[in-house]
Scaffold this active site. Structure first.
Site, PDB file in Angstrom:
ATOM      1  N   HIS A 258       0.840  -1.207   0.000  1.00  0.00           N
ATOM      2  CA  HIS A 258       0.000   0.000   0.000  1.00  0.00           C
ATOM      3  C   HIS A 258       0.865   1.243   0.000  1.00  0.00           C
ATOM      4  CE1 HIS A 258      -3.280   2.748   0.812  1.00  0.00           C
ATOM      5  NE2 HIS A 258      -4.064   1.773   0.390  1.00  0.00           N
ATOM      6  N   ASP A 315      -7.872  -5.423  -0.516  1.00  0.00           N
ATOM      7  CA  ASP A 315      -8.370  -6.323  -1.559  1.00  0.00           C
ATOM      8  C   ASP A 315      -8.068  -7.794  -1.274  1.00  0.00           C
ATOM      9  OD1 ASP A 315      -9.536  -4.374  -3.183  1.00  0.00           O
ATOM     10  OD2 ASP A 315      -7.573  -3.771  -3.909  1.00  0.00           O
TER      11      ASP A 315
END
Ligand code: CMC
Length: 373
Positions: A258, A315
């Site tokens: 991320h 996700d």
């Protein structure tokens, strides 16, 4: 001219009251409320909070939910457009086409007043899940199922998808998925939507921009890739070799990494618990155990070789949750969009309310390569 920041990393481009991320502590707040508290509310309340800036009281929530219920049905013309999307495509592509068509039917298409946009917002939030469910059924040669006004936003989606009511734990997981997917500060799709809104283009166009941007595998498209990866790995014991080979080949593992979080993504922690609960309730833990082995392998590999871990992002375990909810992979990104629509709208309305066109600069350099004629 200023230094170029690749990927706009750590560049602060605007002020927002919609949400905030503390990437060091791993905290996500919508309008000041921690998502760990918001997941216990209905999606409708969180959607209201994002768009209107305050939590609804009981009466406001009842009115809002009733309006969403009224607007869930697609009607003949919109449903015909979904039928016309009966191709071997992702639900995201069908969603993009259908929202574009819906804009033609709206007499207030180019009215950017708050009143008109709030009306469009409810219509879009209500219809996104119906479009995704109808697309899936049409593709399988089944008849679309009408929404059930007694069900929550999440339960309704699973009901319209399957034609039967979900279990309590499935309904809860779906509702929480929509809430956790609803908003995430200046992610690529929300930023893209805001850029479109900043030109004073209409809300539908801004939302379509968001759909197009979320679709990519470096953003929301990663969720579908996670589901495909779980299908490719034959057993939990095979996960370690599978990911190590990918790393050795310099391939990225979808659902990991991320830009903003230096620690665990707080949404991932909640999704992981949901995935485990679903696995145990169904007595089928293979996907969950495979996912855990992937996570543990990557953690050890990155700690060992780089001295810092690679964490799963939103996700990853949401992809596992979708496996247990029997959501087909080609629907995954569109289901994400059905949650994120509230965040996109909140950002666009914030942009319209205090607008300056978003127009950064580029530094000219000699072309690195020329294309053949
Ligand atoms: N698998 C393997 N290595 C990775 C991964 C991954 N998933 N993510 C980052 N790395 C490595 C990367 O190879 C790079 O190493 P090096 O410095 O040796 O080149 C380093 O970590 C930094 O990665 P980056 O790609 O430069 O980081 P970024 O901030 O530009 O990109 C990201 C962030 C999320 C796009 C990236 O981590 C990625 O591509 N992840 C896989 C796709 C994914 O899961 N996307 C969902 C994003 S989060 C939710 C959402 O937006 O929907």
């Amino acid at each position: 001219m200023e230094e170029v920041k690749s990927g706009l990393e750590n560049v602060v481009v605007l002020e927002t009251g919609v949400s905030s991320i503390d990437g060091t502590e791993g905290v996500l707040r919508y309008r000041g409320f921690d998502i760990n508290d918001l997941v216990y509310l209905p999606y409708d309340a969180v959607s209201y909070l994002l768009i209107r800036g305050k939590l609804p009281d009981d009466n406001e929530l009842a009115v809002y939910s009733a309006t969403l219920n009224e607007k869930r049905e697609l009607g003949e013309y919109v449903q015909n457009v979904v039928r016309a999307c009966n191709f071997n495509i992702e639900a995201m592509d069908a969603l993009r086409t259908t929202i574009s068509y819906m804009s033609h039917c709206d007499p207030d298409l180019n009215d950017n007043s708050e009143e008109a946009n709030l009306r469009k917002a409810t219509n879009l939030i209500a219809k996104f899940p119906t479009i995704v469910a109808a697309f899936s059924r049409i593709l399988k040669g089944e008849t679309p199922v009408s929404p059930d006004p007694t069900l929550s936003h999440g339960a309704n989606f699973l009901y319209m998808l399957r034609g039967s009511k979900p279990t309590e734990i499935e309904a809860e997981a779906m509702e929480k998925d929509f809430i956790l997917s609803a908003e995430h500060e200046l992610n690529a799709s929300s930023f893209a939507s805001r850029i479109t809104a900043s030109t004073c283009s209409d809300l539908y166009s801004a939302i379509i921009t968001g759909i197009c941007t979320l679709k990519g595998p470096l953003h929301g498209g990663a969720r579908m890739e996670v589901m495909n990866m779980l299908d490719e790995i034959p057993a939990p014991e095979a996960a370690e070799a599978y990911v190590l080979e990918k790393i050795a080949n310099k391939e990225k593992i979808m659902g990991f990494g991320h830009r903003v979080y230096m620690t665990q993504d707080p949404r991932t922690i909640i999704f992981k618990v949901l995935a485990k609960q679903l696995a145990e309730s169904k007595g089928e833990t293979q996907w969950y155990r495979t996912a855990e082995n992937i996570e543990n392998t990557l953690f050890a590999e990155f700690m060992g070789k780089r001295g810092k871990p690679l964490y799963p992002n939103v996700d990853f375990y949401s992809g596992v949750v979708y496996k247990y909810l029997e959501i087909p992979p080609r629907l995954a990104t569109a289901v994400f969009a059905a949650g994120r629509i509230s965040g996109w709208i909140a950002h666009c309305m914030e942009q319209y309310s205090d607008n300056r066109v978003i127009r950064p600069r580029a530094k000219y350099v000699k072309p690195a390569k020329t294309l053949k004629a």
